[in-house]
Design a protein around this motif. Structure first.
Motif, PDB file in Angstrom:
ATOM      1  N   GLY A  81       0.850  -1.183   0.000  1.00 42.30           N
ATOM      2  CA  GLY A  81       0.000   0.000   0.000  1.00 42.30           C
ATOM      3  C   GLY A  81       0.890   1.237   0.000  1.00 42.30           C
ATOM      4  N   LEU A  82       0.470   2.257  -0.726  1.00 40.86           N
ATOM      5  CA  LEU A  82       1.256   3.480  -0.841  1.00 40.86           C
ATOM      6  C   LEU A  82       0.334   4.670  -0.653  1.00 40.86           C
ATOM      7  N   LEU A  83       0.695   5.553   0.277  1.00 41.59           N
ATOM      8  CA  LEU A  83      -0.042   6.800   0.488  1.00 41.59           C
ATOM      9  C   LEU A  83       0.895   7.816   1.116  1.00 41.59           C
ATOM     10  N   HIS A  84       0.462   9.080   1.121  1.00 45.15           N
ATOM     11  CA  HIS A  84       1.322  10.119   1.685  1.00 45.15           C
ATOM     12  C   HIS A  84       1.228  10.134   3.209  1.00 45.15           C
ATOM     13  N   GLY A  85       0.035  10.209   3.737  1.00 43.58           N
ATOM     14  CA  GLY A  85      -0.153  10.181   5.186  1.00 43.58           C
ATOM     15  C   GLY A  85      -0.849  11.406   5.741  1.00 43.58           C
ATOM     16  N   HIS A  86      -0.953  12.464   4.956  1.00 37.08           N
ATOM     17  CA  HIS A  86      -1.617  13.679   5.435  1.00 37.08           C
ATOM     18  C   HIS A  86      -3.113  13.472   5.636  1.00 37.08           C
ATOM     19  N   GLN A  87      -3.623  12.358   5.172  1.00 41.34           N
ATOM     20  CA  GLN A  87      -5.050  12.062   5.290  1.00 41.34           C
ATOM     21  C   GLN A  87      -5.470  11.737   6.728  1.00 41.34           C
ATOM     22  N   PHE A  88      -4.493  11.423   7.573  1.00 40.06           N
ATOM     23  CA  PHE A  88      -4.802  10.994   8.934  1.00 40.06           C
ATOM     24  C   PHE A  88      -4.695  12.154   9.918  1.00 40.06           C
ATOM     25  N   PHE A  89      -5.586  12.170  10.889  1.00 44.92           N
ATOM     26  CA  PHE A  89      -5.528  13.165  11.962  1.00 44.92           C
ATOM     27  C   PHE A  89      -4.233  13.010  12.739  1.00 44.92           C
ATOM     28  N   SER A  90      -3.884  11.771  13.018  1.00 42.52           N
ATOM     29  CA  SER A  90      -2.631  11.460  13.705  1.00 42.52           C
ATOM     30  C   SER A  90      -1.933  10.363  12.915  1.00 42.52           C
ATOM     31  N   LEU A  91      -0.726  10.627  12.504  1.00 45.64           N
ATOM     32  CA  LEU A  91       0.018   9.664  11.698  1.00 45.64           C
ATOM     33  C   LEU A  91       0.798   8.748  12.635  1.00 45.64           C
ATOM     34  N   ASN A  92       0.085   7.749  13.171  1.00 46.41           N
ATOM     35  CA  ASN A  92       0.753   6.831  14.087  1.00 46.41           C
ATOM     36  C   ASN A  92       0.644   5.392  13.590  1.00 46.41           C
ATOM     37  N   ALA A  93       1.389   4.510  14.222  1.00 44.85           N
ATOM     38  CA  ALA A  93       1.466   3.120  13.783  1.00 44.85           C
ATOM     39  C   ALA A  93       0.110   2.427  13.809  1.00 44.85           C
ATOM     40  N   GLN A  94      -0.722   2.751  14.782  1.00 43.35           N
ATOM     41  CA  GLN A  94      -2.025   2.097  14.867  1.00 43.35           C
ATOM     42  C   GLN A  94      -2.895   2.438  13.659  1.00 43.35           C
ATOM     43  N   PHE A  95      -3.001   3.719  13.323  1.00 42.08           N
ATOM     44  CA  PHE A  95      -3.810   4.124  12.167  1.00 42.08           C
ATOM     45  C   PHE A  95      -3.248   3.526  10.874  1.00 42.08           C
ATOM     46  N   LEU A  96      -1.927   3.571  10.728  1.00 42.13           N
ATOM     47  CA  LEU A  96      -1.314   3.053   9.510  1.00 42.13           C
ATOM     48  C   LEU A  96      -1.483   1.541   9.379  1.00 42.13           C
ATOM     49  N   THR A  97      -1.365   0.818  10.479  1.00 46.37           N
ATOM     50  CA  THR A  97      -1.561  -0.627  10.459  1.00 46.37           C
ATOM     51  C   THR A  97      -2.999  -0.968  10.106  1.00 46.37           C
ATOM     52  N   LEU A  98      -3.947  -0.252  10.696  1.00 46.05           N
ATOM     53  CA  LEU A  98      -5.357  -0.498  10.375  1.00 46.05           C
ATOM     54  C   LEU A  98      -5.666  -0.145   8.923  1.00 46.05           C
ATOM     55  N   LYS A  99      -5.062   0.908   8.401  1.00 46.80           N
ATOM     56  CA  LYS A  99      -5.241   1.270   6.993  1.00 46.80           C
ATOM     57  C   LYS A  99      -4.675   0.177   6.099  1.00 46.80           C
ATOM     58  N   ALA A 100      -3.508  -0.360   6.467  1.00 42.47           N
ATOM     59  CA  ALA A 100      -2.920  -1.457   5.696  1.00 42.47           C
ATOM     60  C   ALA A 100      -3.866  -2.655   5.667  1.00 42.47           C
ATOM     61  N   LEU A 101      -4.424  -3.007   6.802  1.00 40.81           N
ATOM     62  CA  LEU A 101      -5.364  -4.120   6.863  1.00 40.81           C
ATOM     63  C   LEU A 101      -6.593  -3.832   6.009  1.00 40.81           C
ATOM     64  N   ASP A 102      -7.094  -2.599   6.069  1.00 42.28           N
ATOM     65  CA  ASP A 102      -8.257  -2.196   5.278  1.00 42.28           C
ATOM     66  C   ASP A 102      -7.968  -2.317   3.779  1.00 42.28           C
ATOM     67  N   MET A 103      -6.754  -1.969   3.371  1.00 45.88           N
ATOM     68  CA  MET A 103      -6.367  -2.045   1.960  1.00 45.88           C
ATOM     69  C   MET A 103      -5.966  -3.457   1.533  1.00 45.88           C
ATOM     70  N   GLY A 104      -5.737  -4.335   2.495  1.00 42.44           N
ATOM     71  CA  GLY A 104      -5.236  -5.670   2.183  1.00 42.44           C
ATOM     72  C   GLY A 104      -3.746  -5.676   1.898  1.00 42.44           C
ATOM     73  N   ALA A 105      -3.015  -4.710   2.476  1.00 50.28           N
ATOM     74  CA  ALA A 105      -1.584  -4.565   2.229  1.00 50.28           C
ATOM     75  C   ALA A 105      -0.759  -5.296   3.281  1.00 50.28           C
ATOM     76  N   ASP A 106       0.321  -5.910   2.843  1.00 45.08           N
ATOM     77  CA  ASP A 106       1.298  -6.525   3.739  1.00 45.08           C
ATOM     78  C   ASP A 106       2.328  -5.498   4.188  1.00 45.08           C
ATOM     79  N   VAL A 107       2.573  -4.517   3.319  1.00 44.16           N
ATOM     80  CA  VAL A 107       3.527  -3.436   3.580  1.00 44.16           C
ATOM     81  C   VAL A 107       2.806  -2.119   3.330  1.00 44.16           C
ATOM     82  N   MET A 108       2.899  -1.189   4.277  1.00 45.92           N
ATOM     83  CA  MET A 108       2.329   0.139   4.092  1.00 45.92           C
ATOM     84  C   MET A 108       3.472   1.134   4.007  1.00 45.92           C
ATOM     85  N   VAL A 109       3.604   1.757   2.838  1.00 42.96           N
ATOM     86  CA  VAL A 109       4.641   2.752   2.600  1.00 42.96           C
ATOM     87  C   VAL A 109       3.979   4.121   2.649  1.00 42.96           C
TER      88      VAL A 109
END
Length: 164
Positions: A81-109
């Motif tokens: 998964g690839l995104l910039h990150g400005h979309q999140f209120f807080s750019l933390n590991a929990q939000f990014l991990t959940l986004k990866a799971l939502d996208m079906g990504a093994d790696v979130m860049v």
């Protein structure tokens, strides 16, 4: 497959200089693909990166380029998964991990912070790798640089390239 990962370059809005150390490493390692996490800010940089390998890029908060907000690509048996990150209120590991799971990504860049970050999390028995390559031009509380992501089947290895 060897993938160069960069982002937060801000070419054109904050600098007119192209990141020569980045190009040096790309020429040396000859990646198969380049991922850009956004805040490219100029077509010139994307065109220059294309001289080294195909580029997959997303739009950052400083971009006015016609790029998607997020992408999902598959390399061997790994979904990235690839995104910039400005979309999140807080750019933390929990939000990014959940986004990866939502996208079906093994790696979130991701990018946006201008700082290198790499860690692995396990949620509901699924492993998620988070990677921020940092910035080769405007690091924040970090050294300038980028990263290589090596994918072989289901195996993923990250190498940080620090310029200083």
């Amino acid at each position: 497959m060897l993938i160069a990962v960069t982002g937060d370059t801000h070419h054109g809005d904050k600098t007119r200089n192209l990141p020569s150390l980045l190009f040096h490493h790309l020429e040396e390692k000859k990646p198969d693909l380049i991922l850009h996490t956004g805040d490219v800010t100029s077509h010139e940089l994307l065109e220059r990166l294309e001289d080294f390998a195909p580029v997959v890029a997303v739009r950052g908060n400083a971009d006015h380029l016609s790029l998607p907000e997020e992408r999902l690509i598959e390399v061997d048996d790994v979904r990235i998964g690839l995104l910039h990150g400005h979309q999140f209120f807080s750019l933390n590991a929990q939000f990014l991990t959940l986004k990866a799971l939502d996208m079906g990504a093994d790696v979130m860049v991701f990018g946006h912070t201008h700082r290198f970050y790499h860690d692995t999390y396990s949620v509901h028995g699924k492993r998620v790798i988070l990677l921020n390559p940092g910035s080769p031009t405007f690091p924040r509380m970090d050294s300038a640089g980028f990263a290589f992501l090596e994918v072989n089947g289901e195996s993923v290895r990250v190498e940080r390239i620090s310029f200083w």
